[in-house]
Write a protein that holds these residues in place. Structure first.
Motif, short mmCIF file in Angstrom:
data_model
loop_
_atom_site.label_atom_id
_atom_site.label_comp_id
_atom_site.label_asym_id
_atom_site.label_seq_id
_atom_site.Cartn_x
_atom_site.Cartn_y
_atom_site.Cartn_z
N SER A 276 49.44 46.56 42.14
CA SER A 276 50.00 46.80 40.67
C SER A 276 49.16 46.91 39.69
N TRP A 277 48.45 45.71 39.47
CA TRP A 277 47.49 45.51 38.36
C TRP A 277 46.28 46.58 38.48
N ASN A 278 46.00 46.62 39.82
CA ASN A 278 44.83 47.47 40.29
C ASN A 278 45.04 48.83 39.73
N GLN A 279 46.34 49.28 39.93
CA GLN A 279 46.76 50.76 39.34
C GLN A 279 46.59 50.86 37.99
N LEU A 280 47.22 49.94 37.24
CA LEU A 280 46.98 49.81 35.72
C LEU A 280 45.91 49.73 34.95
N ALA A 281 44.75 48.85 35.70
CA ALA A 281 43.40 48.75 35.12
C ALA A 281 42.70 48.26 36.20
N SER A 282 42.07 49.23 36.89
CA SER A 282 41.19 48.89 38.07
C SER A 282 39.90 48.27 37.63
N HIS A 283 39.38 48.72 36.29
CA HIS A 283 38.14 47.98 35.95
C HIS A 283 38.47 46.68 35.79
N GLU A 284 39.60 46.22 35.19
CA GLU A 284 39.54 44.60 35.10
C GLU A 284 40.46 43.83 36.34
N TYR A 285 41.15 44.71 37.09
CA TYR A 285 41.97 43.86 38.23
C TYR A 285 41.52 44.46 39.35
N GLY A 286 40.55 43.89 40.17
CA GLY A 286 40.42 44.60 41.59
C GLY A 286 41.38 44.19 42.54
N PHE A 287 41.07 45.01 43.67
CA PHE A 287 42.11 44.53 44.77
C PHE A 287 41.99 43.13 45.34
N TYR A 288 40.66 42.73 45.41
CA TYR A 288 40.41 41.43 46.01
C TYR A 288 40.94 40.17 45.15
N ALA A 289 40.27 40.24 43.96
CA ALA A 289 41.00 39.45 42.94
C ALA A 289 40.77 37.87 43.16
N ASN A 290 39.55 37.55 43.80
CA ASN A 290 39.12 36.04 44.33
C ASN A 290 38.65 35.39 43.21
N VAL A 291 39.22 34.15 42.69
CA VAL A 291 38.88 33.38 41.92
C VAL A 291 37.14 33.32 41.94
N PRO A 293 34.01 32.10 39.25
CA PRO A 293 33.63 31.97 37.90
C PRO A 293 32.35 32.43 37.39
N GLU A 294 31.78 33.24 38.34
CA GLU A 294 30.42 33.89 37.99
C GLU A 294 30.77 35.57 37.66
N VAL A 295 31.97 35.94 37.85
CA VAL A 295 32.51 37.29 37.57
C VAL A 295 33.49 37.18 36.32
N ASP A 296 32.92 37.57 35.19
CA ASP A 296 33.79 37.48 34.05
C ASP A 296 35.07 38.43 33.98
N HIS A 297 36.07 38.14 33.43
CA HIS A 297 36.91 39.46 33.19
C HIS A 297 36.25 40.05 32.02
N PRO A 298 36.74 41.55 31.67
CA PRO A 298 35.76 42.10 30.71
C PRO A 298 36.20 41.72 29.32
N ARG A 299 37.29 40.77 29.12
CA ARG A 299 37.56 40.32 27.96
C ARG A 299 37.42 39.02 27.72
N TRP A 300 37.16 38.24 28.79
CA TRP A 300 37.11 36.60 28.74
C TRP A 300 36.17 36.13 29.78
N SER A 301 35.84 34.85 29.71
CA SER A 301 35.08 34.08 30.75
C SER A 301 36.12 33.69 31.63
N GLN A 302 35.50 33.63 32.78
CA GLN A 302 36.18 32.84 34.00
C GLN A 302 35.27 31.75 34.35
N ARG A 341 30.60 40.83 43.38
CA ARG A 341 30.69 41.58 42.04
C ARG A 341 31.28 42.81 42.08
N LYS A 342 30.91 43.44 43.39
CA LYS A 342 31.31 44.86 43.17
C LYS A 342 32.68 44.80 43.67
N TYR A 343 33.06 44.18 44.77
CA TYR A 343 34.56 44.12 45.41
C TYR A 343 35.15 42.59 44.76
N TYR A 344 35.41 42.75 43.35
CA TYR A 344 36.00 41.89 42.72
C TYR A 344 37.50 41.90 42.81
#
Length: 344
Positions: A276-291, A293-302, A341-344
């Motif tokens: 669902s979230w990947n459909q909504l905004a794929s550049h922000e929410y990837g399929f894997y969504a592993n925690v 800390p080195e890959v930030d969300h486009p709008r805030w740090s992780q 970083r690619k498969y986020y």
């Protein structure tokens, strides 16, 4: 066993895992949520973090007391293999600080709007590339498999965290009973679709612009990992609806939105399912969504997170975020050949 035919109430639709291109929520809808937030007068804070749609977000001590959904005690073991040293988050925070857009987009909405939720009858169907399709009813969910308590870290993509004592059974045990075929590569999950019970599915503004029903997915390797868990309870009792009654997924090394709630279908597949979230905004929410800390969300740090305790969110202790949410020893091998970083 009773099937959930009543939940569709005459709505005809194809499987959520076989969406046509014109049925996927476009990115423009996601961006329009910021305009909705502005229209509600909530300003930059509300627009900056998904789910922050009401000023009451930080009020954990709401005096609103709707008729409370009835939970019941569970019998379970407590294996030491899943013990962690961090203190548990207070139960009142776990049950009143939730993202469950089917019941609204503020953190208090799921508690306020889900207390009349009806989970009986319930059917959880496991099908697809399996030797023996299974349908579990409400009684099966707590009695067919031996239950155990697992204390897992929960890390939200919004950079807050909890420690929750879930009660349930391993996803692998269910998949093994169904008999996964050798051609399988992925597991797909689907939430209940019932707009009459879930107001966020009926109202686009209230539901955050998501195309419902909510869907999620894992690779088969992820699903068979011993940490992947199907929870039917927390704090020793059956799940309340705001936490995903009667059954939800918990994958503690991934961001919380991967842990889909109120599941009615699990399908074994030979391709990656939509989520669902990947459909909504794929550049922000990837399929894997592993925690990570080195890959930030486009709008805030992780890189760090607020660990929710007795006080409000802004009084929560900020701690460094761990790779894979601290479960790297158990899961890092699943991704040894992937660029995270690619498969986020």
């Amino acid at each position: 066993m009773t099937h959930n035919t009543r939940f569709t109430k005459g709505i005809k639709r194809q499987s959520a895992w076989d969406l046509a291109d014109n049925q996927v929520t476009p990115e423009a809808v996601f961006k329009d949520r910021r305009n909705i937030v502005k229209a509600l007068g909530l300003g930059a804070l509300g627009a900056s973090i998904p789910g922050y749609v009401q000023a009451g977000l930080f009020d954990f001590g709401s005096n609103k007391s709707p008729s409370t959904f009835a939970t019941s005690p569970l019998q379970f073991s407590q294996p030491t293999a899943f013990a962690i040293p961090e203190p548990l988050t207070p139960e009142s925070k776990v049950t009143r600080h939730n993202n469950f857009y089917e019941f609204g987009t503020s953190k208090q909405d799921p508690f306020d709007n889900a207390q009349g939720f009806n989970v009986n009858p319930w059917s959880l169907q496991i099908d697809g590339l399996v030797d023996k399709p299974i349908t579990l009813d409400l009684d099966d969910l707590t009695k067919r498999f031996a239950l155990e308590e697992r204390r897992y870290r929960l890390r939200c993509v919004e950079a807050w965290s909890m420690v929750v004592p879930w009660v349930g059974f391993s996803l692998a045990s269910l998949l093994k009973e169904a008999g996964v075929k050798s051609s399988a590569t992925h597991i797909a999950f689907e939430t209940l679709f019932d707009p009459d019970q879930m107001p966020g599915q009926k109202n686009r503004l209230m539901g955050g612009g998501i195309h419902y029903p909510y869907v999620e997915g894992l690779t088969l390797e992820e699903a068979m990992n011993p940490l992947a868990f199907l929870a039917v309870g927390l704090y020793g009792k059956t799940l309340p609806p705001q936490n995903g009654a009667p059954i939800r997924l918990v994958v503690p090394w991934k961001y919380g939105f991967k842990s889909i709630k109120s599941i009615v279908k699990i399908r074994v597949m030979d391709k990656q399912p939509p989520t669902s979230w990947n459909q909504l905004a794929s550049h922000e929410y990837g399929f894997y969504a592993n925690v990570n800390p080195e890959v930030d969300h486009p709008r805030w740090s992780q890189a760090s997170e607020r660990s929710i305790g007795e006080g409000g969110l802004f009084s929560a202790k900020r701690i460094p975020t761990q790779m894979f949410n601290g479960y790297g020893e158990q899961v890092a091998g699943l991704y040894k050949n992937l660029d995270l970083r690619k498969y986020y």
